[in-house]
Design a protein around this motif. Sequence first.
Motif, PDB file in Angstrom:
ATOM      1  N   GLN A   6       0.840  -1.186   0.000  1.00  0.00           N
ATOM      2  CA  GLN A   6       0.000   0.000   0.000  1.00  0.00           C
ATOM      3  C   GLN A   6       0.883   1.247   0.000  1.00  0.00           C
ATOM      4  O   GLN A   6       1.889   1.314   0.692  1.00  0.00           O
ATOM      5  CB  GLN A   6      -0.909  -0.002   1.227  1.00  0.00           C
ATOM      6  CG  GLN A   6      -1.922  -1.114   1.216  1.00  0.00           C
ATOM      7  CD  GLN A   6      -2.884  -0.977   0.060  1.00  0.00           C
ATOM      8  OE1 GLN A   6      -3.339   0.114  -0.262  1.00  0.00           O
ATOM      9  NE2 GLN A   6      -3.175  -2.076  -0.593  1.00  0.00           N
ATOM     10  N   GLN A  68      -9.556   0.613  -2.741  1.00  0.00           N
ATOM     11  CA  GLN A  68      -8.783   1.641  -3.444  1.00  0.00           C
ATOM     12  C   GLN A  68      -9.668   2.767  -3.982  1.00  0.00           C
ATOM     13  O   GLN A  68      -9.232   3.899  -4.104  1.00  0.00           O
ATOM     14  CB  GLN A  68      -7.993   1.030  -4.612  1.00  0.00           C
ATOM     15  CG  GLN A  68      -6.867   0.133  -4.189  1.00  0.00           C
ATOM     16  CD  GLN A  68      -7.303  -1.327  -4.070  1.00  0.00           C
ATOM     17  OE1 GLN A  68      -8.487  -1.656  -4.069  1.00  0.00           O
ATOM     18  NE2 GLN A  68      -6.333  -2.209  -3.939  1.00  0.00           N
ATOM     19  N   GLN A 101      -1.893  -1.909 -10.625  1.00  0.00           N
ATOM     20  CA  GLN A 101      -1.606  -2.138  -9.210  1.00  0.00           C
ATOM     21  C   GLN A 101      -0.116  -1.963  -8.933  1.00  0.00           C
ATOM     22  O   GLN A 101       0.281  -1.284  -7.986  1.00  0.00           O
ATOM     23  CB  GLN A 101      -2.059  -3.530  -8.790  1.00  0.00           C
ATOM     24  CG  GLN A 101      -1.766  -3.842  -7.340  1.00  0.00           C
ATOM     25  CD  GLN A 101      -2.187  -5.247  -6.947  1.00  0.00           C
ATOM     26  OE1 GLN A 101      -3.076  -5.832  -7.536  1.00  0.00           O
ATOM     27  NE2 GLN A 101      -1.526  -5.796  -5.947  1.00  0.00           N
ATOM     28  N   ASN A 105      -0.558   1.621  -7.805  1.00  0.00           N
ATOM     29  CA  ASN A 105      -1.494   1.188  -6.771  1.00  0.00           C
ATOM     30  C   ASN A 105      -2.829   1.928  -6.903  1.00  0.00           C
ATOM     31  O   ASN A 105      -3.415   2.359  -5.914  1.00  0.00           O
ATOM     32  CB  ASN A 105      -0.905   1.336  -5.369  1.00  0.00           C
ATOM     33  CG  ASN A 105      -1.607   0.432  -4.382  1.00  0.00           C
ATOM     34  OD1 ASN A 105      -2.095  -0.627  -4.740  1.00  0.00           O
ATOM     35  ND2 ASN A 105      -1.668   0.856  -3.135  1.00  0.00           N
TER      36      ASN A 105
END
Length: 195
Positions: A6, A68, A101, A105
């Motif tokens: 993250q 997200q 991703q 992210n």
Amino acid sequence: MAGLGQFSLHEQALAGGQAEEPLVDAVRTALSSAVGSNAPPIPEFPDTESRLKYLRWLGGLSERLKRQKPDWNVRKEFLQTIWYESRRSGLDPALVLGLVQVESNFRKFAVSSVGARGYMQVMPFWTRVLGDGDAGKLFHMQTNLRFGCVILRHYLDREKGDLYLALGRYNGSRGKAPYPNAVFGAKRNWEISVA
């Protein structure tokens, strides 16, 4: 390569640099048209079963992406655009989601240490090569996703279908395993059965 964990809002993306190289006319046309488009693509389906598969895909991945992108409308528009742009470029949507991703992210305004921008960490030289040079346009969702998908398709064609090498070229780490392996690993998070 972007980190796999993250990110805080203040961290930079760590994308490698895509290399500026001559483009075939089809790539130039596809990318130039993305710069002028502001509306998200509306999916069209040849039959009811295709539409139902898409809706199952959208519903399943929407739940996975909720952390997200908490807002349903933002999530829907993002997934709809991923689906459209990846299919338009002949790519697996799960692969593109895995790349997003790893690269950013899922942060729209991510900027790497080498200046790559947006969800798919597109290098600013692409806007200079294809248009007015306004790298700020790479923060527009559809523009960024179209550029990223078309660039990856371009690299895949240059590497004669070798996805490992194409991903390395995309990241600027051609021939090195960590980046392609990270994308392949992240891709598994976004695979969904819609049969």
